[in-house]
Scaffold this motif. Sequence first.
Motif, PDB file in Angstrom:
ATOM      1  N   LEU A  66     -13.090 -32.930 -16.677  1.00  0.00           N
ATOM      2  CA  LEU A  66     -13.823 -33.426 -17.824  1.00  0.00           C
ATOM      3  C   LEU A  66     -14.883 -34.402 -17.323  1.00  0.00           C
ATOM      4  N   THR A  67     -15.889 -34.655 -18.124  1.00  0.00           N
ATOM      5  CA  THR A  67     -16.987 -35.522 -17.706  1.00  0.00           C
ATOM      6  C   THR A  67     -16.482 -36.899 -17.293  1.00  0.00           C
ATOM      7  N   TRP A  68     -15.591 -37.499 -18.076  1.00  0.00           N
ATOM      8  CA  TRP A  68     -15.094 -38.834 -17.732  1.00  0.00           C
ATOM      9  C   TRP A  68     -14.297 -38.799 -16.432  1.00  0.00           C
ATOM     10  N   GLN A  69     -13.575 -37.704 -16.192  1.00  0.00           N
ATOM     11  CA  GLN A  69     -12.810 -37.601 -14.948  1.00  0.00           C
ATOM     12  C   GLN A  69     -13.753 -37.491 -13.748  1.00  0.00           C
ATOM     13  N   LEU A  70     -14.773 -36.653 -13.871  1.00  0.00           N
ATOM     14  CA  LEU A  70     -15.739 -36.506 -12.791  1.00  0.00           C
ATOM     15  C   LEU A  70     -16.465 -37.822 -12.533  1.00  0.00           C
ATOM     16  N   ASN A  71     -16.835 -38.536 -13.599  1.00  0.00           N
ATOM     17  CA  ASN A  71     -17.471 -39.843 -13.445  1.00  0.00           C
ATOM     18  C   ASN A  71     -16.579 -40.799 -12.672  1.00  0.00           C
ATOM     19  N   ARG A  72     -15.317 -40.840 -13.034  1.00  0.00           N
ATOM     20  CA  ARG A  72     -14.392 -41.759 -12.364  1.00  0.00           C
ATOM     21  C   ARG A  72     -14.190 -41.393 -10.903  1.00  0.00           C
ATOM     22  N   VAL A  73     -14.038 -40.113 -10.612  1.00  0.00           N
ATOM     23  CA  VAL A  73     -13.822 -39.679  -9.229  1.00  0.00           C
ATOM     24  C   VAL A  73     -15.059 -39.993  -8.389  1.00  0.00           C
ATOM     25  N   HIS A  83     -14.060 -47.099   3.147  1.00  0.00           N
ATOM     26  CA  HIS A  83     -12.605 -47.180   3.312  1.00  0.00           C
ATOM     27  C   HIS A  83     -12.010 -45.776   3.350  1.00  0.00           C
ATOM     28  N   GLU A  84     -10.725 -45.723   3.662  1.00  0.00           N
ATOM     29  CA  GLU A  84     -10.023 -44.448   3.589  1.00  0.00           C
ATOM     30  C   GLU A  84      -9.900 -44.049   2.117  1.00  0.00           C
ATOM     31  N   ILE A  85     -10.207 -42.801   1.819  1.00  0.00           N
ATOM     32  CA  ILE A  85     -10.087 -42.284   0.455  1.00  0.00           C
ATOM     33  C   ILE A  85      -9.017 -41.207   0.479  1.00  0.00           C
ATOM     34  N   THR A  86      -7.930 -41.454  -0.222  1.00  0.00           N
ATOM     35  CA  THR A  86      -6.841 -40.486  -0.227  1.00  0.00           C
ATOM     36  C   THR A  86      -6.937 -39.577  -1.443  1.00  0.00           C
ATOM     37  N   THR A  87      -6.403 -38.385  -1.294  1.00  0.00           N
ATOM     38  CA  THR A  87      -6.391 -37.460  -2.430  1.00  0.00           C
ATOM     39  C   THR A  87      -5.497 -37.997  -3.542  1.00  0.00           C
ATOM     40  N   LYS A  88      -4.468 -38.728  -3.179  1.00  0.00           N
ATOM     41  CA  LYS A  88      -3.585 -39.338  -4.181  1.00  0.00           C
ATOM     42  C   LYS A  88      -4.377 -40.326  -5.038  1.00  0.00           C
ATOM     43  N   ALA A  89      -5.209 -41.135  -4.398  1.00  0.00           N
ATOM     44  CA  ALA A  89      -6.020 -42.103  -5.144  1.00  0.00           C
ATOM     45  C   ALA A  89      -6.988 -41.392  -6.082  1.00  0.00           C
ATOM     46  N   LEU A  90      -7.624 -40.325  -5.606  1.00  0.00           N
ATOM     47  CA  LEU A  90      -8.552 -39.575  -6.462  1.00  0.00           C
ATOM     48  C   LEU A  90      -7.817 -38.921  -7.625  1.00  0.00           C
ATOM     49  N   ALA A  91      -6.635 -38.389  -7.350  1.00  0.00           N
ATOM     50  CA  ALA A  91      -5.844 -37.773  -8.417  1.00  0.00           C
ATOM     51  C   ALA A  91      -5.422 -38.821  -9.439  1.00  0.00           C
ATOM     52  N   ASP A  92      -5.038 -40.009  -8.972  1.00  0.00           N
ATOM     53  CA  ASP A  92      -4.647 -41.083  -9.888  1.00  0.00           C
ATOM     54  C   ASP A  92      -5.817 -41.522 -10.762  1.00  0.00           C
ATOM     55  N   VAL A  93      -6.992 -41.622 -10.164  1.00  0.00           N
ATOM     56  CA  VAL A  93      -8.187 -42.041 -10.903  1.00  0.00           C
ATOM     57  C   VAL A  93      -8.519 -41.040 -12.004  1.00  0.00           C
ATOM     58  N   SER A  94      -8.353 -39.756 -11.705  1.00  0.00           N
ATOM     59  CA  SER A  94      -8.704 -38.729 -12.689  1.00  0.00           C
ATOM     60  C   SER A  94      -7.524 -38.321 -13.563  1.00  0.00           C
ATOM     61  N   LYS A  95      -6.351 -38.900 -13.276  1.00  0.00           N
ATOM     62  CA  LYS A  95      -5.138 -38.649 -14.070  1.00  0.00           C
ATOM     63  C   LYS A  95      -4.724 -37.176 -14.082  1.00  0.00           C
ATOM     64  N   VAL A  96      -4.817 -36.537 -12.896  1.00  0.00           N
ATOM     65  CA  VAL A  96      -4.354 -35.159 -12.720  1.00  0.00           C
ATOM     66  C   VAL A  96      -3.564 -35.082 -11.421  1.00  0.00           C
ATOM     67  N   SER A  97      -2.897 -33.976 -11.204  1.00  0.00           N
ATOM     68  CA  SER A  97      -2.173 -33.789  -9.948  1.00  0.00           C
ATOM     69  C   SER A  97      -3.178 -33.527  -8.816  1.00  0.00           C
ATOM     70  N   ILE A  98      -2.703 -33.663  -7.594  1.00  0.00           N
ATOM     71  CA  ILE A  98      -3.567 -33.429  -6.433  1.00  0.00           C
ATOM     72  C   ILE A  98      -4.070 -31.986  -6.431  1.00  0.00           C
ATOM     73  N   GLU A  99      -3.182 -31.047  -6.725  1.00  0.00           N
ATOM     74  CA  GLU A  99      -3.567 -29.634  -6.738  1.00  0.00           C
ATOM     75  C   GLU A  99      -4.633 -29.369  -7.799  1.00  0.00           C
ATOM     76  N   THR A 100      -4.430 -29.927  -8.980  1.00  0.00           N
ATOM     77  CA  THR A 100      -5.398 -29.756 -10.065  1.00  0.00           C
ATOM     78  C   THR A 100      -6.728 -30.405  -9.705  1.00  0.00           C
ATOM     79  N   LEU A 101      -6.664 -31.571  -9.071  1.00  0.00           N
ATOM     80  CA  LEU A 101      -7.884 -32.253  -8.658  1.00  0.00           C
ATOM     81  C   LEU A 101      -8.718 -31.364  -7.740  1.00  0.00           C
ATOM     82  N   PHE A 102      -8.095 -30.790  -6.710  1.00  0.00           N
ATOM     83  CA  PHE A 102      -8.848 -29.959  -5.772  1.00  0.00           C
ATOM     84  C   PHE A 102      -9.483 -28.761  -6.466  1.00  0.00           C
ATOM     85  N   ARG A 103      -8.697 -28.079  -7.295  1.00  0.00           N
ATOM     86  CA  ARG A 103      -9.204 -26.896  -7.976  1.00  0.00           C
ATOM     87  C   ARG A 103     -10.317 -27.268  -8.959  1.00  0.00           C
ATOM     88  N   ALA A 104     -10.070 -28.282  -9.784  1.00  0.00           N
ATOM     89  CA  ALA A 104     -11.034 -28.658 -10.820  1.00  0.00           C
ATOM     90  C   ALA A 104     -12.293 -29.283 -10.225  1.00  0.00           C
TER      91      ALA A 104
END
Length: 175
Positions: A66-73, A83-104
């Motif tokens: 979603l637009t707000w998720q992309l903005n936050r990521v 700094h180190e950017i982890t996929t967990k942190a990106l998933a937490d920011v966008s409020k989705v799972s890591i797998e969903t984050l990568f696909r979306a």
Amino acid sequence: MSDQCAPRTFAEAIPNLIDAAVASFDADRDTSRRYLLRASALLHANGGGRKGAERASQPKSRGGLLTWQLNRVVDYIETHLEHEITTKALADVSKVSIETLFRAFKISVGVTPLHYINGRRIEFACTMMRTTRAPLSQVALACGLCDHAHFCKLFRRVVGMTPSAWRRANPAPVK
């Protein structure tokens, strides 16, 4: 910006980001730059150029962020490049799972989060090399890369030449 106030479409988000960038330009150029980078990411995610303008009014393809998720990521990436950017942190920011984050993220932007982050780090490195005479090892650390060797390998893969060759081909302007 709260989730409830967040624009629902690219067509609404991009003018808001550009207006915010213009408003903050004189007072805080880093914030202004982040707004413009978010707008740019949204344009690229939506096809860019004229096609992007035509597609901006159409509903987004299924499965993307979603637009707000992309903005936050994108904002998180821009503010944490050094700094180190982890996929967990990106998933937490966008409020989705890591797998969903990568696909979306790939659906929304066209590349994986790792490729996007690496590209942004290399762009930041190019800016640093163009504006400073800092040693490449310091540029690497400032861009969030672990060491000079990793920086050279990534830079060569993305740009097609070594950082030192790029720096010689693109000298810093004389002040």
